[in-house]
Structure formats: C-alpha cells, structure tokens
Design a protein around this motif. Structure first.
Motif, PDB file in Angstrom:
ATOM      1  N   ARG A 629       0.753  -1.192  -0.083  1.00  0.00           N
ATOM      2  CA  ARG A 629       0.096   0.204  -0.086  1.00  0.00           C
ATOM      3  C   ARG A 629       0.829   1.253  -0.085  1.00  0.00           C
ATOM      4  N   ALA A 630       1.782   1.222   0.819  1.00  0.00           N
ATOM      5  CA  ALA A 630       2.823   2.343   0.880  1.00  0.00           C
ATOM      6  C   ALA A 630       3.529   2.532  -0.360  1.00  0.00           C
ATOM      7  N   GLU A 633       1.253   4.279  -2.777  1.00  0.00           N
ATOM      8  CA  GLU A 633       1.290   5.735  -2.332  1.00  0.00           C
ATOM      9  C   GLU A 633       2.403   6.381  -2.896  1.00  0.00           C
ATOM     10  N   LYS A 634       3.521   5.853  -2.940  1.00  0.00           N
ATOM     11  CA  LYS A 634       4.832   6.574  -3.591  1.00  0.00           C
ATOM     12  C   LYS A 634       4.406   6.790  -5.049  1.00  0.00           C
ATOM     13  N   VAL A 636       1.318   7.180  -6.786  1.00  0.00           N
ATOM     14  CA  VAL A 636       0.655   8.183  -6.928  1.00  0.00           C
ATOM     15  C   VAL A 636       1.166   9.410  -6.812  1.00  0.00           C
ATOM     16  N   ALA A 637       2.066   9.585  -5.646  1.00  0.00           N
ATOM     17  CA  ALA A 637       2.704  10.789  -5.601  1.00  0.00           C
ATOM     18  C   ALA A 637       3.472  11.232  -6.674  1.00  0.00           C
TER      19      ALA A 637
END
Length: 715
Positions: A629-630, A633-634, A636-637
């Motif tokens: 998940r993390a 998130e990376k 997407v960022a």
C-alpha cells in the motif's frame, strides 16, 4: 531364416532416418498422404523428401488400375487382405513414412496389400517440444506424481487441448465429403464391385489412428464397403464416447474388433517421455481433452467402467488383449510402452495372423526398429534459479510482425526492469521480440513457478500490447471479455488470456511471492488512441474479425481452413460433457498495481512506457522496505496522472505485506515510518494492467503438498 521360428526375416530399418527419393517413390502404391484431411492438388512424380510427397486422385486410381492387380497376380491369390493402417497423432510426416517403409514389404511378403494413411498430424510434436523445454530435472524439481501433476497442468496451459482437437479435426476431415480417405474408400468400393470376392478389408490404427478409423470405418460402410473382417486398435487414444457414437453402432458389419492395450499397472509404469511418469493416454485424458479425466478407449480402467464397450469386448465380436503378456499366436504382445505397439514383433505378428488366418507368419516382423514416437529425443534443460531464490522473467516486444503494431519502448522497459531486479539480487530471464512467443512466455512462466520453493520471490514483467477477446469458454467475465496480453505471434491466434495465466498461478505453493508488472493496456475497450504527439505510441490493439477467428481456431472453438463439417462431427461424437467437479473457490490473494484504471488507456512516450518510467526506479528504491500500500502511495505521489491513473486493489492483509517479500509477509508500521514483518501466508500478485488471475485453491493445495513431500525426501 529365423532360427527359432523357421520363418524368413525381413530386413530391418531404422526410423528417424530420412528416406531417399527412390524409397519414397516405392511407397507411392501404398501411401495415401493427407494434409488437413485432403489429397494434394499437384502430383509429385518423384518426391525428393517426405514433406514434398503428395497423393492426388490419379495416384489412387493407379493403385486399383495397376498396383493391386499386379500384386494379386504375382502372389497368385484368390482373395487378398487389404489393410488400411493409420498411425498415431504424435507421429510427424517423416516418421509416418518411415513406419510405412518399415512395414510395407513385410505385409506384402505375408500376402497382404497395405495402405498407409500418412495424415499430417505432427503438430502435436510442438506440444511435446514445449513440455520438453519446460520440465526440469534439477534436484529441487518435483518428484513422482507431483511432477506428473505439473506437466499435466503445463500441457493444458500451453494449449494441448486445442492442438489435440485440431488433430481430431484432421482425422474427421479425412472422411468427410472432400476427404482423401473417403475418396480412397469410394474407389475401393468401385474396384470391389468389379472384382467380387477378391479382397477382404481390415482396419488397423495405433494411438490416435483409432480416432482416424472411428471416422473412416463408418464412412466406408456407408459408401458401400460390405464388411470389415477385422478392426484392430493398438493403445487407442479415441475418446470412449466418440467410439460409442461413431463405431459401436456398426459392429454388426465388423467380423472382429480387437483392442491391444496395456494393463493399468503398465500404463502407470510407462514414461511417455523422460519426465512424465505415466503413459501418453494418461496425459491425453488429464491434459488434452476438455475435461480432465475424460474416458479413453485404450485405458483398461475406462473399459471396465463402460458397460457397453466391456460387453462388446467380452462377446463373440470383440476381444481385449492386455499387454505385455507371454501369450502365443494371435494374442501375443510384448508392448510395455504406448509408443511400442507398432514396432513390437509379437504384437504386429498377432495382428497379421488375425488378418490372414495364418498359423504363423511367412516372414517375421523386422527386428531392431525403433519406435516412431519422437519423445525420446527431447532435451530437458534446467531452469535458471537465483541462489537467493529470487527469479524474474522480463518480456518486452517492439518488433511485432505487422508494421502497424510495432512499438518503440517495450524492449527498453524490459531492460530497465531487468537492471533494477538484477541489482536487487534476482536471476533474470529476458524474452524480447521474436523470442517472445506464446509458447516461450508460458513455458518460461511454467518453469519459474514449478521450480519455486517456499520463501522464493518471483517477478513477471511484461511490456507490449494488450487487448481483449470475447469470453466464449470460461463465462467468468462480467463484461463478456477476456483480457489478454499479445505475444509476438498474437495475430496467429496466440493470445495469452488471464485464464491461461490463472492455470499457472494455480501451481504456486504458499509462501512464494509472485509480483507482476504489466505496462500494457487492458482497458474496457482494449484499444489505445494515438496521441497528437509524434513521440507517443499506443500499447494496445483491437483485434480484427480475422484475428478473433484465428484465436478461436487456435483454441479449437472454430473450424480452421473451412473444416466446419469436421468440427461438427467431432463435437457431435463427444457426448460426455459433464464438467470436472469444481474445486473450492479461491480466496483473493493478488495485489494489483495497475498502469491505468479499467476504462483508461496506457501510454509509452519517448521510447519508454509512462508506467515503467515512474515505477521501475521507485521499485529499486523501496524493495523490501515498505508495504504494497505504501508503495502504491509513492507511485501516486510521483506519477503524472494527466493521461492515465494507476490503481491499486488488494485485501487488507496483502496490501500491508512487504513489497517483494517472501511469502507475502505482512508488515506493521513503526513509529519512525518504517515497517516490520508481521507474517501471513499467500502469494502476492502485483499487476500493471487490469488482469486479475484467480484459480483453483484445491490445485494449489495439492501442488503445495506434493512439493513439500519432495523437499522432505530430498532433505
């Protein structure tokens, strides 16, 4: 002379040796060569190779006008036995001719006029070659039944079923209205009308030759051949229901129907090639027929389970001879392997005695001939495996065969992923451009998955075209479409569906992490729009009507090359359609990192995929350090989402698993932002695309148990 029998011995021959032009010319009166069931269009009076040998209608006319009458006159026969021989479906053209070369003179020396149908069914050899490239003999490989289980799964995954069905279409097409075998029996009947009581007719089929004759014998009887004195099948590969539907109703016009086949013990002791520990018929039943466990006429256990067939073989009009045995006369056979019937002296001499009524052969069957089965020569290479148990397959395709399909950045993507993974300690196998065929990709995946051990980490990366095709078999797609990736040969029908991948993922043991990155389009309409920018290219294709047809033909769902009637006949004969009992529904174990949302397009720009350009460097930085998940998130960022938006789907327990960790171990966030392993089972599947492969939990559990047993024994 043969010292033990007092009979002459015909000269032996070695199969696999290419015949000379003179040898091929000598076979003209005895070989009917068929291509897709049809006669040739142009005569080849002096063929230089077996591949260039053709039979045209005039060649058949010459048999009845010249060659057969000359044989009868030479032998001084009142009635001549005519044997119609059909070889097995694994036999290529050269081996089929070699069999004819070995047998023709022997039959003639014993007063029999032979006709060998060399039907070009050797496409099955491609399946054997593919399996041979997949299966490994390394010390970590599966043992015994585990190995057989994996080979059966792999043979089905690569496409054994449609290739086997195509062979069955060849057999059926040979006897339809335009079929070459039908032309022959029609002319045979005309000759018999003009020459009453001068011939007795006999059919002999080995392995898939029983499929050929299950179509031909009824057609011959319908064409006016009054009777077959004998029909003999050697290790028949025909389905039980096909035999019951096509041939059983005509047994009143068959003097004696005999099956020579192995005992159940011999069937299970056979090795149809180096690494499969059972006979070919076991593999046909388990992997090549649509429903695993399909009953086959040559399997003794299936004969015992079928009352109608058992009654026939136990009655006055039938007979079952189990092999190997020490019988004498017309029940003798030393065959102890599936490929060993048509070159076994006792078996062939038993058939001869049934055909001729002789008490012993005039000339013994030639000794020293090897089987026409091509399987013994298959090489079995080991699969690469990283010392650390980290293995990756990277696939990239730019140079598609059709210029309009070509890309510019897929191979570059694969090189980028390969560098990142090698830097992380992975052993990387790369397939690009012409090497990235459907068979090679699935074969490499099969090797990678089936040689994995608990705590291994696997990666599959693909960059190239994606598409969709109508879901006509599985019925598991809500939108009626199967997502697919496009190997270099995809326009020949060689797509890789999500269902194909699911069959391989079924073989994953627990605690093996599989992460997949697809930088290709699997959106709802399966196509890409070309950007206004000249440096952007689409990575998706929309299949044409012809492409869809080629795919359906390759999967056995359409009649290739116009064989519609043959397909209908095959389907009508296969009445046992009860599907395999469904296993327990799989619980979702996959984690999806998608290059775009389901209705979006994915892109490549300036010679590299947009998804790859962002994700590959991030992967190098975060392997084993953050959760799935993390990591998303990376992505997407970092990702510029103005044209496509990456997506992420996973169960909570897997979304918190450590990125590219063994066994999909879950992690807990620490106060400083790091992670620590919490531990959970299950494979991790990270997909850059919209393919979600789920499979049989039961199959995966069986594979896990068998692998565990193998490791225990080896340990």
């Amino acid at each position: 002379m043969n010292a033990s029998t007092g009979t002459e011995t015909a000269p032996s021959s070695t199969r696999g040796v290419q015949l000379t032009p003179d040898q091929l010319e000598a076979l003209k009166p005895h070989v009917i060569a068929l291509d897709d069931g049809r006669l040739g269009r142009e005569a080849t009076p002096h063929p230089q190779t077996a591949q260039r040998f053709t039979t045209v209608e005039a060649d058949i006319d010459a048999i009845f006008r010249t060659h057969l009458p000359a044989f009868i006159e030479e032998k001084g026969l009142g009635t001549v036995p005519i044997v119609l021989y059909a070889h097995g479906g694994l036999v290529g053209v050269e081996a089929g001719f070699a069999t004819a070369h070995q047998q023709v003179q022997w039959w003639k020396d014993n007063g029999v006029y032979p006709i060998h149908f060399v039907w070009k069914s050797g496409a099955m050899t491609a399946i054997w070659d593919a399996i041979g490239r997949w299966v490994t003999g390394g010390s970590r490989g599966p043992l015994g039944d585990a190995k057989d289980f994996l080979i059966e799964k792999g043979a089905r995954a690569i496409g054994g079923e449609p290739v086997w069905r195509d062979m069955k279409l060849d057999a059926a097409a040979s006897s339809d209205k335009a079929g070459g075998a039908r032309v022959f029996v029609t002319k045979l009947r005309e000759w018999m009308k003009d020459n009453p009581d001068r011939a007795s007719i006999h059919a002999l089929g080995h392995s898939a030759g029983s499929i050929f004759h299950s179509h031909l014998v009824p057609v011959a009887l319908e064409a006016g051949i009054p009777r077959f004195e004998t029909v003999t099948f050697l290790a028949p590969a025909v389905r039980m229901d096909t035999f019951r539907t096509l041939l059983l109703p005509h047994t009143d016009k068959i003097g004696k129907l005999t099956i020579f086949t192995m005992t159940e013990k011999a069937e299970l002791d056979d090795n149809c090639f180096t690494h499969y520990g059972k006979s070919l018929l076991c593999l046909v039943s388990a992997a090549f027929e649509p429903n695993p466990g399909t009953r086959i006429l040559g399997l003794h256990k299936d004969i015992q389970a079928d009352g109608a067939v058992r009654d026939l073989l136990e009655g006055p009009g039938g007979e079952l001879v189990l092999t190997p045995n020490k019988n004498s006369g017309d029940r003798a056979s030393g065959a102890d392997s599936h490929g060993g019937f048509d070159n076994d002296g006792p078996t062939m001499e038993s058939v001869l005695l049934r055909v001729t009524g002789l008490r012993k052969p005039i000339v013994s069957f030639p000794e020293g001939a090897r089987s026409a089965d091509p399987l013994d020569d298959i090489a079995m290479p080991d699969s690469p495996r990283g010392i650390t148990g980290q293995t990756a397959l990277c696939v990239g395709i730019d140079d598609y065969k059709q210029p309009s399909d070509r890309l510019k950045g897929a191979v570059e993507d694969t090189q980028s992923w390969g560098e990142v993974l090698r830097g992380a300690g992975f052993t990387v196998t790369t397939l690009t451009n012409s090497d990235a065929t459907r068979a090679n990709i699935l074969g490499a995946l099969f090797r990678m998955v089936t040689t994995a051990a608990p705590d291994d980490v696997l990666v599959f990366q693909y960059a190239g075209h994606g598409t969709f095709v109508t879901d006509e078999q599985g019925g598991d797609e809500k939108d009626g479409k199967d997502e697919a990736i496009c190997p270099v040969d995809f326009r020949e029908g060689q797509l890789i569906l999500d269902d194909d991948l699911a069959r391989i993922w079924d073989l994953l043991p627990d605690r093996v992490s599989l992460t997949i990155f697809f930088d290709s389009c699997h959106s709802g309409n399966g196509s890409r729009r070309v950007s206004e920018s000249e440096v952007s290219l689409p990575r998706g294709v929309e299949l044409t009507e012809q492409d869809e047809y080629e795919f359906r033909a390759a999967r056995g769902m359409a009649a290739p090359r116009g064989r519609t009637k043959a397909l209908e006949r095959v389907k009508d004969s296969e009445t046992d359609t009860t599907p395999e009992a469904a296993g327990e529904t799989s619980r979702q174990r996959e984690v999806l990192f998608a290059a775009c949302e389901s209705q979006q397009l994915a892109w490549e720009t300036n010679g590299q995929g947009d998804f790859t350009r962002t994700v590959a460097p991030l992967l190098a930085e975060h392997i084993g350090r953050i959760s799935n998940r993390a990591f998303f998130e990376k992505i997407v960022a970092t990702f510029d989402a103005h044209r496509q938006t990456p997506s992420f789907t996973a169960l909570d327990e897997h979304s918190e698993a450590l990125l590219l960790s063994h066994g999909g171990n879950a992690v807990e966030r620490t106060d400083d932002g790091g992670v620590s392993e919490a531990g959970s089972d299950g494979a991790v599947l990270a997909v850059g695309g919209a393919v979600a492969a789920s499979g049989s939990r039961k199959d995966a559990a069986v594979a896990q148990i068998l692998r565990g047993l193998a490791d225990l024994i080896e340990g």
